[in-house]
Design a protein around this motif. Structure first.
Motif, mmCIF file in Angstrom:
data_model
loop_
_atom_site.group_PDB
_atom_site.id
_atom_site.type_symbol
_atom_site.label_atom_id
_atom_site.label_comp_id
_atom_site.label_asym_id
_atom_site.label_seq_id
_atom_site.Cartn_x
_atom_site.Cartn_y
_atom_site.Cartn_z
ATOM 1 N N THR A 381 41.678 -0.356 5.914
ATOM 2 C CA THR A 381 40.743 -1.517 4.812
ATOM 3 C C THR A 381 39.823 -2.341 5.287
ATOM 4 O O THR A 381 39.451 -2.802 4.405
ATOM 5 C CB THR A 381 41.831 -1.280 3.531
ATOM 6 N N THR A 382 39.771 -2.389 6.325
ATOM 7 C CA THR A 382 39.149 -3.126 6.863
ATOM 8 C C THR A 382 37.599 -3.235 7.388
ATOM 9 O O THR A 382 37.012 -1.835 7.223
ATOM 10 C CB THR A 382 40.449 -4.211 8.164
ATOM 11 N N PRO A 383 36.349 -3.631 6.449
ATOM 12 C CA PRO A 383 35.145 -3.246 6.706
ATOM 13 C C PRO A 383 34.781 -3.341 8.094
ATOM 14 O O PRO A 383 35.041 -4.330 9.313
ATOM 15 C CB PRO A 383 35.454 -4.344 6.404
ATOM 16 N N SER A 384 33.781 -2.501 8.071
ATOM 17 C CA SER A 384 33.314 -1.959 9.242
ATOM 18 C C SER A 384 32.075 -2.528 9.680
ATOM 19 O O SER A 384 31.489 -2.378 8.615
ATOM 20 C CB SER A 384 33.733 -0.805 9.859
ATOM 21 N N VAL A 385 31.839 -3.352 10.717
ATOM 22 C CA VAL A 385 30.582 -3.887 11.208
ATOM 23 C C VAL A 385 29.353 -2.474 11.153
ATOM 24 O O VAL A 385 28.068 -2.293 11.328
ATOM 25 C CB VAL A 385 30.015 -4.511 12.621
ATOM 26 N N TYR A 386 30.296 -1.465 11.191
ATOM 27 C CA TYR A 386 28.825 0.067 12.647
ATOM 28 C C TYR A 386 29.320 0.882 10.511
ATOM 29 O O TYR A 386 27.935 1.026 10.861
ATOM 30 C CB TYR A 386 30.506 0.767 12.776
ATOM 31 N N CYS A 387 30.301 0.221 9.979
ATOM 32 C CA CYS A 387 29.708 1.097 8.591
ATOM 33 C C CYS A 387 29.132 0.292 7.439
ATOM 34 O O CYS A 387 28.917 0.451 6.264
ATOM 35 C CB CYS A 387 30.953 1.579 8.070
ATOM 36 N N GLY A 388 28.854 -1.232 8.390
ATOM 37 C CA GLY A 388 27.867 -1.471 7.594
ATOM 38 C C GLY A 388 28.427 -2.670 6.278
ATOM 39 O O GLY A 388 28.127 -2.703 4.903
ATOM 40 N N ASP A 438 27.395 35.192 15.322
ATOM 41 C CA ASP A 438 28.101 34.216 14.995
ATOM 42 C C ASP A 438 27.322 33.182 14.975
ATOM 43 O O ASP A 438 26.079 33.211 15.607
ATOM 44 C CB ASP A 438 29.130 33.701 15.143
ATOM 45 N N LYS A 439 27.013 32.239 13.855
ATOM 46 C CA LYS A 439 25.534 31.411 14.173
ATOM 47 C C LYS A 439 26.131 30.066 13.070
ATOM 48 O O LYS A 439 27.173 30.061 11.547
ATOM 49 C CB LYS A 439 25.163 31.384 12.748
ATOM 50 N N VAL A 440 27.251 29.128 13.857
ATOM 51 C CA VAL A 440 27.161 27.623 13.251
ATOM 52 C C VAL A 440 26.232 26.710 13.725
ATOM 53 O O VAL A 440 25.958 25.885 14.582
ATOM 54 C CB VAL A 440 28.268 28.351 14.577
ATOM 55 N N SER A 441 26.494 25.448 12.651
ATOM 56 C CA SER A 441 25.982 24.255 12.252
ATOM 57 C C SER A 441 26.727 23.421 12.147
ATOM 58 O O SER A 441 28.042 23.956 10.851
ATOM 59 C CB SER A 441 24.860 24.404 11.797
ATOM 60 N N SER A 442 26.673 21.963 12.326
ATOM 61 C CA SER A 442 27.528 21.358 11.898
ATOM 62 C C SER A 442 26.464 19.729 11.528
ATOM 63 O O SER A 442 25.885 19.692 12.392
ATOM 64 C CB SER A 442 28.410 21.026 12.529
ATOM 65 N N ARG A 443 26.819 19.139 10.667
ATOM 66 C CA ARG A 443 26.336 17.844 10.665
ATOM 67 C C ARG A 443 27.631 16.742 9.742
ATOM 68 O O ARG A 443 28.304 16.815 9.942
ATOM 69 C CB ARG A 443 25.521 17.990 9.430
ATOM 70 N N ASP A 444 26.319 15.693 10.581
ATOM 71 C CA ASP A 444 27.785 14.797 10.558
ATOM 72 C C ASP A 444 27.007 12.782 10.605
ATOM 73 O O ASP A 444 26.404 13.132 10.873
ATOM 74 C CB ASP A 444 29.051 14.162 11.329
ATOM 75 N N THR A 445 26.514 12.768 9.417
ATOM 76 C CA THR A 445 25.695 11.676 9.548
ATOM 77 C C THR A 445 26.481 10.817 10.064
ATOM 78 O O THR A 445 25.775 9.006 10.219
ATOM 79 C CB THR A 445 25.838 10.771 7.931
ATOM 80 N N THR A 446 27.656 10.188 9.999
ATOM 81 C CA THR A 446 28.302 9.117 10.879
ATOM 82 C C THR A 446 29.428 8.954 11.199
ATOM 83 O O THR A 446 29.866 8.454 12.553
ATOM 84 C CB THR A 446 28.572 7.728 9.644
ATOM 85 N N GLY A 447 29.557 10.323 12.038
ATOM 86 C CA GLY A 447 30.893 10.591 12.659
ATOM 87 C C GLY A 447 30.189 11.554 13.525
ATOM 88 O O GLY A 447 29.580 11.585 13.925
ATOM 89 N N THR A 448 31.534 12.069 14.359
ATOM 90 C CA THR A 448 31.138 12.961 15.649
ATOM 91 C C THR A 448 31.418 14.816 15.617
ATOM 92 O O THR A 448 31.973 15.553 16.356
ATOM 93 C CB THR A 448 31.615 12.519 17.288
ATOM 94 N N SER A 449 31.509 15.222 14.511
ATOM 95 C CA SER A 449 31.860 16.762 14.325
ATOM 96 C C SER A 449 30.459 17.168 14.006
ATOM 97 O O SER A 449 31.101 18.339 15.261
ATOM 98 C CB SER A 449 31.698 16.650 12.019
ATOM 99 N N GLU A 450 29.366 16.554 15.648
ATOM 100 C CA GLU A 450 28.678 17.291 15.634
ATOM 101 C C GLU A 450 29.062 17.879 17.574
ATOM 102 O O GLU A 450 28.029 18.766 17.638
ATOM 103 C CB GLU A 450 27.032 16.718 15.342
ATOM 104 N N VAL A 451 29.780 16.990 17.587
ATOM 105 C CA VAL A 451 30.049 17.321 18.944
ATOM 106 C C VAL A 451 31.460 17.700 19.591
ATOM 107 O O VAL A 451 31.332 18.089 19.845
ATOM 108 C CB VAL A 451 30.349 15.390 19.526
ATOM 109 N N THR A 452 32.515 18.115 18.002
ATOM 110 C CA THR A 452 33.810 18.337 18.168
ATOM 111 C C THR A 452 33.109 19.899 17.810
ATOM 112 O O THR A 452 34.525 20.864 18.405
ATOM 113 C CB THR A 452 34.706 17.689 17.394
#
Length: 797
Positions: A381-388, A438-452
């Motif tokens: 529950t610690t606030p994150s600087v990265y997440c504002g 197959d056509k695959v697309s991913s999106r992630d506004t703050t994480g790494t889903s587009e990498v994995t």
């Protein structure tokens, strides 16, 4: 010794049930009815021409064994007598197929009142299902192979290729079990003509259609059902209806809604986020424009609303202690998930009894899976600087942020069978082609889903020819050759390849009890988009698991990643080479008039060359797992999918059922092991060994069926040290089905009768060396669950 005792107990229980059933039979001889003509005949159907599926329900009523709409008191039909085309794309009884084929009938599906697909196939030899309670999708493991299309999953002929990388299987599908009418399972690459990639096997699901609700003599029919269950509550409601507009037009439609609250596992611990809300709808239009022709348009929509992930545990909770006695209380990120799955198929079949040249089946399909998620919980529950200022990190994202995964699959499957005779030889030549993209697309506004889970496009196509011949009911030979081609591309790279894969099966087909056969088959699996293209940093969640800088993989100041993903555009396809010896067992009137014995036994070895697996490499770094005296661990900077020189999986499978009409008894079992031949380590994907005992009685003129299924599982400990073995367990389920009237069916079931804790597959240990609990990668199955169901049929002319 304890594992051996478990098998002994299972066999003793089965023998006891047989003894009790024999007493019931002796006291109930007056109820004995003449066997159904289907069972009375022992003649093997020899490539006989299929008759066109005309609208007369009398024909359709015998198409499936023990169909849920069967009239009260009807003589039973064994599941292995069910007609299937899964193994060779020519229709034959499962017991006659020269391949390891298992069938789950609509009658079995009806009685089990399944909450998941896994509830329907857990007793099938060689088959396991990777479920986690907070994720309603299903991943099927056949003969120790799963993920990335190694098991081809098709629903009404449409491939289900959804995959995302995370703390779950790398390949799963969404299917509401209430929609399912039948299941065909083919184990091993024996079914290479079924499509590319299936080096593990094929799981083919048929959804409900008009013959499931419109009975003989009816023009229209409607089935309504409700199920209520315990363990914090679960409920389902469904309605399916159909009408034969005229002899050439049928219309069918239906829908389901189910809800489930969080359940308790066998320890009494409430597993968070195991509740869900599932909605589905189905519609089919069948038109027969000319004699012998049938055109069917079908569509399925499903929506699954749930939360995936587990909150931190408290000291003293189950599986919250490391091997060294320290607490392991970390949870995972939690995501509110909204999954929509669409499947549309258009098929055209043609078959005429007097047409030996053409017997075709053509289908085009589209499947879309879209998974929209919002992060609602973090590991702290610690606030994150990265997440504002809100909790989160650069790996799993920030609370309130969105991520999503989208897969579109389009495909075609066309094949035809030509039949002819030369002397005493009868031939059936089946040839066809199939392709999907197959056509695959991913999106992630703050994480790494587009990498994995990288986006990209993959096209896989192939063609095959199969020659099936038999000689005067003495010898049968099946030979096949398949050609596969694939092309994979993204914004940064592309790759491709092709191959010819052979198959040969030879069988002696006497009229006696046993049909022996030998088979050799090869399968070919192209690399997936993720395996080839995954690239970038796996960012560390905290400074405690941030060891390297990417892409260089160097440690020291500025390190922000646990490891670095490395793409592999030179990844080679996997090739499975399966050797098999099988025995089909079929005998009628074995002990008493009308009884039946059916069985299949298989011994196999599947050698996989260029097996694709994740490999960590690079200069090792030793890091502490905490303040002294906590131990240190060794970590490596790079992770890449690579071709392992070879892997071998071998084993034994058997299933058999004896049915004396008033009682029945069956056994199914699996023993297998798998090795990475390069390292000598066991394969973590090889599931536990298991044996399932099935027994039951039919009373009150077969309107009351009491049955039991006992699965005894022994965990596989021959796995890499970086994995925690599955649990060994005994799972006992009881089922009661009663038909007080031909239109009313009452079902009652008790699942996990002895309230056991169980987890049927291995899970990775934590990246920082802790003993992995069942939070990240799994959640245990539900404890004791009691269900009651009611189905009522309406129909008219």
């Amino acid at each position: 010794m304890a594992d051996g005792a478990r098998y002994s107990r299972a066999l003793i229980l089965g023998a006891s049930v047989v003894s009790i059933a024999a007493l019931v039979t002796e006291s109930s001889l007056a109820q004995t009815a003449s066997p159904q003509a289907e069972n009375a005949s022992s003649e093997r159907p020899k490539q006989a021409k299929r008759k066109q599926a005309k609208p007369q329900v009398a024909q359709q009523a015998t198409a499936e064994a023990m169909n849920a709409r069967a009239q009260a008191g009807a003589a039973p039909v064994q599941s292995l007598d069910t007609i299937t085309a899964a193994a060779s794309k020519t229709e034959e009884r499962a017991v006659d197929a020269l391949a390891p084929v298992s069938v789950v009938t609509s009658g079995q599906i009806e009685s089990r009142q399944a909450s998941t697909v896994g509830d329907l196939i857990y007793n099938v030899p060689g088959v396991w299902v990777q479920n986690r309670g907070d994720e309603p999708s299903t991943s099927i493991n056949i003969r120790g192979l799963q993920d990335f299309g190694r098991v081809a999953v098709v629903v009404d002929g449409a491939r289900q290729n959804y995959q995302r990388t995370g703390h779950f299987a790398n390949g799963s599908f969404f299917l509401n079990p209430e929609l399912i009418s039948g299941i065909d399972i083919v184990r091993g690459p024996t079914a290479n003509i079924y499509g590319s990639g299936a080096i593990g096997g094929v799981a083919s699901f048929r959804t409900k259609d008009i013959e499931d609700v419109v009975r003989a003599g009816e023009r229209w029919g409607v089935d309504v059902k409700t199920i209520l269950g315990s363990n914090y509550g679960r409920a389902l409601g469904s309605a399916f209806g159909g009408v034969r507009v005229n002899p050439n037009v049928d219309v069918f439609a239906g829908g389901t809604y189910s809800t489930q609250e969080n359940y308790k596992d066998g320890t009494g611990f409430e597993v968070a986020n195991t509740g869900n809300r599932l909605t589905s709808g189905i519609a089919k239009l069948t038109v027969r424009p000319a004699d012998g022709h049938e055109v069917k348009l079908g569509t399925i929509f499903q929506q699954d609303i749930y939360s995936v992930g587990q909150p931190p545990r408290r000291a003293g909770d189950p599986n919250s202690t490391n091997a060294n006695g320290t607490n392991n209380l970390n949870g995972t990120s939690i995501y509110a998930s909204n999954v929509k799955n669409y499947t549309t198929t258009l098929g055209w079949k043609y078959s005429q009894p007097d047409d030996q040249w053409f017997d075709w089946d053509a289908k085009v399909y589209w499947n879309r899976t879209e998974n929209d998620q919002v992060k609602t919980g973090h590991t702290s529950t610690t606030p994150s600087v990265y997440c504002g200022g809100v909790p989160g990190n650069a790996v799993s994202g920030c609370i309130g942020s969105n991520r999503g995964y989208l897969l579109d699959t389009i495909g075609v499957d066309v094949h035809n069978t030509t039949r002819f005779e030369t002397g005493n030889w009868r031939h059936a030549v089946t040839y066809g082609l199939d392709a999907f993209q197959d056509k695959v697309s991913s999106r992630d506004t703050t994480g790494t889903s587009e990498v994995t889970t990288p986006g990209g496009q993959r096209t896989v196509s192939g063609g095959f020819v199969q020659w099936k011949t038999d000689y005067t009911s003495m010898l049968e030979v099946i030979g096949a050759l398949r050609y596969d081609n694939y092309q994979l591309s993204s914004a940064t790279s592309s790759s491709g390849g092709d191959r010819l894969s052979p198959k040969i099966t030879v069988a002696l087909v006497p009229t006696a009890l046993v049909t022996p056969y030998v088979s050799y088959a090869e399968g070919y699996r192209a690399p997936t988009i993720t395996e080839t293209l995954v690239s970038g940093p796996h960012s560390g969640a905290t400074v405690n698991d941030s060891f390297f800088r990417c892409p260089s993989g160097t440690p020291g100041p500025g390190a922000d990643s646990t490891f670095c993903f490395v793409p592999n555009p030179n990844l080679r396809p996997e090739v499975g080479k399966n050797k098999e010896i099988g025995f089909n067992i079929k005998k009628n009137d074995l002990f008493t008039p009308g009884d039946t014995l059916r069985g299949k036994i298989n011994v196999f070895r599947n050698d996989i060359t260029d097996f694709i697996d994740q490999v960590a490499y690079g200069n090792p770094l030793v890091v502490p797992t905490g303040p002294p005296p906590a131990p240190s661990i060794t970590v490596l900077p790079f992770l890449q999918y690579q071709n392992v020189a070879s892997a071998r999986i071998q084993g034994f499978e058997a299933e058999a059922m004896y049915d004396a009409n008033l009682w029945f008894f069956g056994l199914s079992g699996t023993y297998q092991n798998g090795k990475n031949l390069q390292t000598g380590f066991g394969l973590y994907s090889v599931p536990p060994q298991k044996i399932t005992t099935t027994a039951g009685v039919r009373l009150l003129d077969r309107t009351l069926i009491l049955s039991m299924m006992w699965t005894s599982a022994i965990a596989n400990y021959d796995i890499p040290r970086t994995y925690t073995p599955a649990t060994s367990y005994d799972l006992v389920n009881l089922y009661v089905q009663y038909l007080p009237t031909p239109d009313l069916t009452l079902n009652f079931s008790v699942e996990n009768l002895f309230n056991r804790y169980y987890r049927p597959y291995a899970i990775p240990v934590g990246s920082t060396g802790d003993t992995q609990n069942d939070v990240k990668w799994a959640s245990a199955g539900a404890g004791l669950v009691i269900k009651g169901g009611l189905k009522y049929h309406f129909g008219g002319t």
